[in-house]
Design a protein around this motif. Structure first.
Motif, PDB file in Angstrom:
ATOM      1  N   HIS A 146      18.789 114.662  14.059  1.00 55.14           N
ATOM      2  CA  HIS A 146      20.293 114.086  12.362  1.00 55.14           C
ATOM      3  C   HIS A 146      19.230 112.923  11.992  1.00 55.14           C
ATOM      4  CE1 HIS A 146      23.834 115.992  12.848  1.00 55.14           C
ATOM      5  NE2 HIS A 146      23.381 116.431  14.133  1.00 55.14           N
ATOM      6  N   TYR A 147      18.961 111.621  12.544  1.00 53.74           N
ATOM      7  CA  TYR A 147      17.707 110.288  11.490  1.00 53.74           C
ATOM      8  C   TYR A 147      16.802 111.051  11.688  1.00 53.74           C
ATOM      9  CZ  TYR A 147      14.796 106.538  11.069  1.00 53.74           C
ATOM     10  OH  TYR A 147      14.044 106.178  10.904  1.00 53.74           O
ATOM     11  N   VAL A 148      15.933 111.807  11.821  1.00 53.44           N
ATOM     12  CA  VAL A 148      14.513 112.730  11.490  1.00 53.44           C
ATOM     13  C   VAL A 148      14.894 113.342  10.162  1.00 53.44           C
ATOM     14  CG1 VAL A 148      13.052 114.867  11.822  1.00 53.44           C
ATOM     15  CG2 VAL A 148      13.599 112.744  13.823  1.00 53.44           C
ATOM     16  N   LEU A 149      16.149 114.600  10.535  1.00 53.76           N
ATOM     17  CA  LEU A 149      16.378 114.601   8.777  1.00 53.76           C
ATOM     18  C   LEU A 149      17.155 114.083   7.948  1.00 53.76           C
ATOM     19  CD1 LEU A 149      16.653 117.668   7.796  1.00 53.76           C
ATOM     20  CD2 LEU A 149      19.373 117.863   8.960  1.00 53.76           C
ATOM     21  N   GLY A 150      17.561 112.716   7.997  1.00 52.77           N
ATOM     22  CA  GLY A 150      18.047 112.729   7.484  1.00 52.77           C
ATOM     23  C   GLY A 150      16.756 111.286   6.547  1.00 52.77           C
ATOM     24  N   PHE A 151      16.002 111.039   7.100  1.00 54.80           N
ATOM     25  CA  PHE A 151      15.017 110.088   6.900  1.00 54.80           C
ATOM     26  C   PHE A 151      13.472 111.473   5.714  1.00 54.80           C
ATOM     27  CE2 PHE A 151       9.920 109.067   6.688  1.00 54.80           C
ATOM     28  CZ  PHE A 151      10.410 108.007   6.671  1.00 54.80           C
ATOM     29  N   THR A 152      14.255 112.692   6.370  1.00 56.31           N
ATOM     30  CA  THR A 152      12.982 113.804   5.574  1.00 56.31           C
ATOM     31  C   THR A 152      13.661 113.623   4.463  1.00 56.31           C
ATOM     32  OG1 THR A 152      12.821 114.418   8.423  1.00 56.31           O
ATOM     33  CG2 THR A 152      12.256 115.918   5.952  1.00 56.31           C
ATOM     34  N   TYR A 153      15.212 113.860   4.448  1.00 55.43           N
ATOM     35  CA  TYR A 153      15.736 113.626   3.247  1.00 55.43           C
ATOM     36  C   TYR A 153      15.741 112.657   1.982  1.00 55.43           C
ATOM     37  CZ  TYR A 153      18.790 117.767   4.418  1.00 55.43           C
ATOM     38  OH  TYR A 153      19.339 119.179   4.989  1.00 55.43           O
ATOM     39  N   LEU A 154      15.996 111.445   2.893  1.00 57.81           N
ATOM     40  CA  LEU A 154      15.703 111.136   1.522  1.00 57.81           C
ATOM     41  C   LEU A 154      13.443 110.627   1.383  1.00 57.81           C
ATOM     42  CD1 LEU A 154      17.827 107.864   3.655  1.00 57.81           C
ATOM     43  CD2 LEU A 154      18.586 108.856   1.868  1.00 57.81           C
ATOM     44  N   ARG A 155      12.844 111.400   1.708  1.00 55.92           N
ATOM     45  CA  ARG A 155      12.123 110.741   1.913  1.00 55.92           C
ATOM     46  C   ARG A 155      11.262 111.625   0.413  1.00 55.92           C
ATOM     47  NH1 ARG A 155       7.098 111.654   5.679  1.00 55.92           N
ATOM     48  NH2 ARG A 155       5.577 110.565   3.415  1.00 55.92           N
ATOM     49  N   SER A 156      12.035 112.801   0.279  1.00 51.90           N
ATOM     50  CA  SER A 156      11.776 114.003  -0.522  1.00 51.90           C
ATOM     51  C   SER A 156      12.673 113.383  -1.833  1.00 51.90           C
ATOM     52  CB  SER A 156      12.329 115.255  -0.213  1.00 51.90           C
ATOM     53  OG  SER A 156      13.750 114.678   0.306  1.00 51.90           O
ATOM     54  N   ARG A 157      13.582 112.427  -2.188  1.00 54.30           N
ATOM     55  CA  ARG A 157      14.182 111.964  -2.580  1.00 54.30           C
ATOM     56  C   ARG A 157      14.858 113.249  -3.830  1.00 54.30           C
ATOM     57  NH1 ARG A 157      12.055 106.782  -4.893  1.00 54.30           N
ATOM     58  NH2 ARG A 157      10.695 106.912  -3.314  1.00 54.30           N
ATOM     59  N   ASP A 158      14.806 114.414  -3.350  1.00 52.89           N
ATOM     60  CA  ASP A 158      15.507 114.913  -4.003  1.00 52.89           C
ATOM     61  C   ASP A 158      16.932 115.630  -3.208  1.00 52.89           C
ATOM     62  OD1 ASP A 158      13.929 115.636  -5.539  1.00 52.89           O
ATOM     63  OD2 ASP A 158      12.723 117.337  -4.474  1.00 52.89           O
ATOM     64  N   HIS A 159      17.413 114.990  -1.926  1.00 48.84           N
ATOM     65  CA  HIS A 159      18.590 115.529  -0.970  1.00 48.84           C
ATOM     66  C   HIS A 159      18.850 113.618  -0.900  1.00 48.84           C
ATOM     67  CE1 HIS A 159      16.175 118.649  -0.487  1.00 48.84           C
ATOM     68  NE2 HIS A 159      17.345 119.408  -0.821  1.00 48.84           N
ATOM     69  N   LEU A 160      19.266 112.849  -1.665  1.00 46.74           N
ATOM     70  CA  LEU A 160      19.711 111.067  -1.429  1.00 46.74           C
ATOM     71  C   LEU A 160      21.172 111.422  -0.404  1.00 46.74           C
ATOM     72  CD1 LEU A 160      18.329 109.460  -4.638  1.00 46.74           C
ATOM     73  CD2 LEU A 160      17.178 109.242  -2.035  1.00 46.74           C
ATOM     74  N   GLU A 161      22.127 112.339  -1.014  1.00 50.88           N
ATOM     75  CA  GLU A 161      23.156 112.395  -0.374  1.00 50.88           C
ATOM     76  C   GLU A 161      23.298 113.341   1.087  1.00 50.88           C
ATOM     77  OE1 GLU A 161      25.973 110.206  -1.562  1.00 50.88           O
ATOM     78  OE2 GLU A 161      24.541 109.785  -2.835  1.00 50.88           O
ATOM     79  N   GLN A 162      22.826 114.019   0.639  1.00 57.35           N
ATOM     80  CA  GLN A 162      22.367 114.545   2.843  1.00 57.35           C
ATOM     81  C   GLN A 162      21.692 113.146   2.623  1.00 57.35           C
ATOM     82  OE1 GLN A 162      20.546 118.013   0.411  1.00 57.35           O
ATOM     83  NE2 GLN A 162      21.797 118.527   1.649  1.00 57.35           N
ATOM     84  N   GLY A 163      20.778 112.700   2.993  1.00 61.83           N
ATOM     85  CA  GLY A 163      20.216 112.264   3.517  1.00 61.83           C
ATOM     86  C   GLY A 163      21.645 110.927   4.318  1.00 61.83           C
ATOM     87  N   LYS A 164      22.053 110.471   3.075  1.00 61.58           N
ATOM     88  CA  LYS A 164      23.184 109.217   3.488  1.00 61.58           C
ATOM     89  C   LYS A 164      23.656 109.801   5.359  1.00 61.58           C
ATOM     90  CE  LYS A 164      23.032 106.862  -0.861  1.00 61.58           C
ATOM     91  NZ  LYS A 164      23.497 106.314  -2.258  1.00 61.58           N
ATOM     92  N   ALA A 165      24.414 111.279   4.850  1.00 63.96           N
ATOM     93  CA  ALA A 165      25.094 111.860   5.934  1.00 63.96           C
ATOM     94  C   ALA A 165      24.532 111.976   6.850  1.00 63.96           C
ATOM     95  CB  ALA A 165      25.607 113.202   5.066  1.00 63.96           C
ATOM     96  N   GLU A 166      23.262 112.461   7.059  1.00 67.80           N
ATOM     97  CA  GLU A 166      22.725 112.258   8.004  1.00 67.80           C
ATOM     98  C   GLU A 166      21.662 111.481   8.982  1.00 67.80           C
ATOM     99  OE1 GLU A 166      22.055 115.037   9.854  1.00 67.80           O
ATOM    100  OE2 GLU A 166      23.003 115.978   8.291  1.00 67.80           O
TER     101      GLU A 166
END
Length: 186
Positions: A146-166
């Protein structure tokens, strides 16, 4: 191990490349003869993943060859998990291989491929935890996924809300890990 021993030596690039060439021949032959031998297939997939690290940008610098060997290792891990879905070592190997592969794809700037692979890693870790709910490594893998997916989402900047949730899911999963093993050194 041999590669790590010769890597720091001045002028060792040609020797390292030769070692990689010999390793490829060996692993490819071993891969052909290891079908339906789970332990041997795990060794082969670990060999391919190690080979990819050696070939990668931080070492020899052959990203195309590294990607080929990441993909070969990943194919073996997926095949093993499909064939033996209830073996803990096979399930964990799938997650670890997906984690390493997604990291490789991410460092190569292939985020369009890295994100789905990281999502698959979360699903693989969740399935392992479902099958083995008391296994501490499975709990750690789930939290880390979950941490890695959250970090990946946040880095992409296209999935900020999903990143926070992960990231929140990761925090809750780590709380479960700590509650189950308070003296554990994470």
């Amino acid at each position: 191990d041999l590669h790590d021993a010769i890597e720091p030596l001045p002028g060792s690039l040609n020797a390292r490349k030769l070692l990689v060439e010999k390793s490829i021949v060996y692993l490819d032959k071993l891969s052909e003869s290891s079908k339906n031998n789970t332990e041997l297939e795990i060794e082969v997939l670990e060999g391919y993943m190690q080979l990819a690290k050696i070939e990668g940008p931080d070492s020899i610098g052959d990203a195309k060859a590294a990607k080929l060997h990441v993909d070969k290792g990943l194919a073996i891990a997926r095949r093993l998990a499909e064939r033996e879905p209830r073996r803990l070592d096979v399930r964990r190997q799938l997650y670890l291989t997906l984690d390493n592969a997604s990291s490789f794809y991410n460092t190569q700037g292939l985020r369009d491929q890295s994100i789905p692979m990281t999502e698959e890693g979360v699903r693989a870790a969740a399935e392992t935890l479902r099958l083995f709910p008391n296994d501490m490594d499975a709990k750690r893998d789930s939290a880390r996924s979950h941490y890695v997916l959250g970090f990946t989402y946040l880095r992409s900047r296209d999935h900020l809300e999903q990143g926070k949730a992960e990231m929140k899911a990761s925090l809750e999963a780590w709380k479960t890990v700590l509650a189950g093993a308070p003296d554990d050194k994470i």
